[in-house]
Design an enzyme around this catalytic site. Sequence first.
Site, PDB file in Angstrom:
ATOM      1  N   PRO A   1       0.788  -1.245   0.000  1.00 43.32           N
ATOM      2  CA  PRO A   1       0.000   0.000   0.000  1.00 43.32           C
ATOM      3  C   PRO A   1       0.812   1.282   0.000  1.00 43.32           C
ATOM      4  CG  PRO A   1       0.141  -0.866   2.216  1.00 43.32           C
ATOM      5  CD  PRO A   1       0.912  -1.828   1.343  1.00 43.32           C
ATOM      6  N   CYS A   2       2.116   1.216  -0.272  1.00 40.57           N
ATOM      7  CA  CYS A   2       2.942   2.416  -0.142  1.00 40.57           C
ATOM      8  C   CYS A   2       2.513   3.552  -1.073  1.00 40.57           C
ATOM      9  CB  CYS A   2       4.419   2.070  -0.373  1.00 40.57           C
ATOM     10  SG  CYS A   2       4.776   1.383  -2.007  1.00 40.57           S
TER      11      CYS A   2
END
Length: 349
Positions: A289-290
């Site tokens: 999810p960066c």
Amino acid sequence: MPSLLSNLKSAREYLTPTLKSSAFLTRGVLTPEEFVKAGDELVYKCPTWTWEGGDPSKRKAHLPPDKQFLMTRNVPCTERVSSLENVVAVSHSEGAADGDDDDGDWLVSQVLSAEEKKKHDEKELEDEFDILDDEGEVVAEKKLAAMTLGGDDAAGDEAGKESNTKSDADVAAATDDADDDDEYADMDDFEDDDIMEDEAAVTSPAVAADATTSTNDDILKVRTYDLSISYDKYYQTPRIWLMGYADDGSSRPLTGDEMMQDVISDYAHRTVTIENHPHVHGPHASIHPCQHGAVMKTIVRNLTKDQAEGEESGPTVEVYLFIFLKFVSSMIPTISYDFTMDVSASTKK
């Protein structure tokens, strides 16, 4: 090593303060309360998704006990991504045409389905070859031939009438001879032979085996996936998890390498990695999810701009997961999960 890394990430998430104020429009992220609200909307609109409590020992205090993560099961995956990547059509936005670059870590692709590829190939075939009628002639040429040969047909009508009269007489005589033969045919002989052949066909093991094989061949065997969406407190965004099962009917969990076969190669082992699920036991494939917040911020901003020009209200937090699942589908295009709403998700800067 994967276990140590997961433990470190869990500790990092535990120590991160919980987001309290909404930053949906400004940063593309969610508070835990907004995640629950968006999840409720997804479950309401798409009944294939449900809330799950997960392992009680792994529950997160910032989420309700019965709404720890979202789950949809037995999602079909009919083919491998490698069979589609040769027909990938990268969707360039107007900004790309003007020289603006999208984020290098995220490439939203459009993959042609098998049906779309078939229609595309048929269109190319029509463009390349002339269309023929039932008689195998090119339609345009046949019309031209009818126009140029019309006079010759009139000249040959008289000779044709005489030939047709003679032919009709021959056909009538042959028909009378056939009727006489039928009067003396003994149908009992044919009936006995047919019965013996039918009995042999019914009792033949080979015929029965062929029928069974044919039935089994008609059954489409596909991989299935269980997809879940958790809330990542560190990145303050949803996170997708995947667990695949083999298509041989054994319900065997897929290995990490096998699950990567269903991920666009640009993301496999890069954006999509194998990690331990935060709420259930066992390793899963996960989309990191960066960049979720940055991508969602861009998409939401563009949707807000487009709807403002049309004098409509902008997107609300309730549609967050629909937009999120839309852009995630560009990385796993052959896994046919449900997100119902038709969302035009642009990543133009």
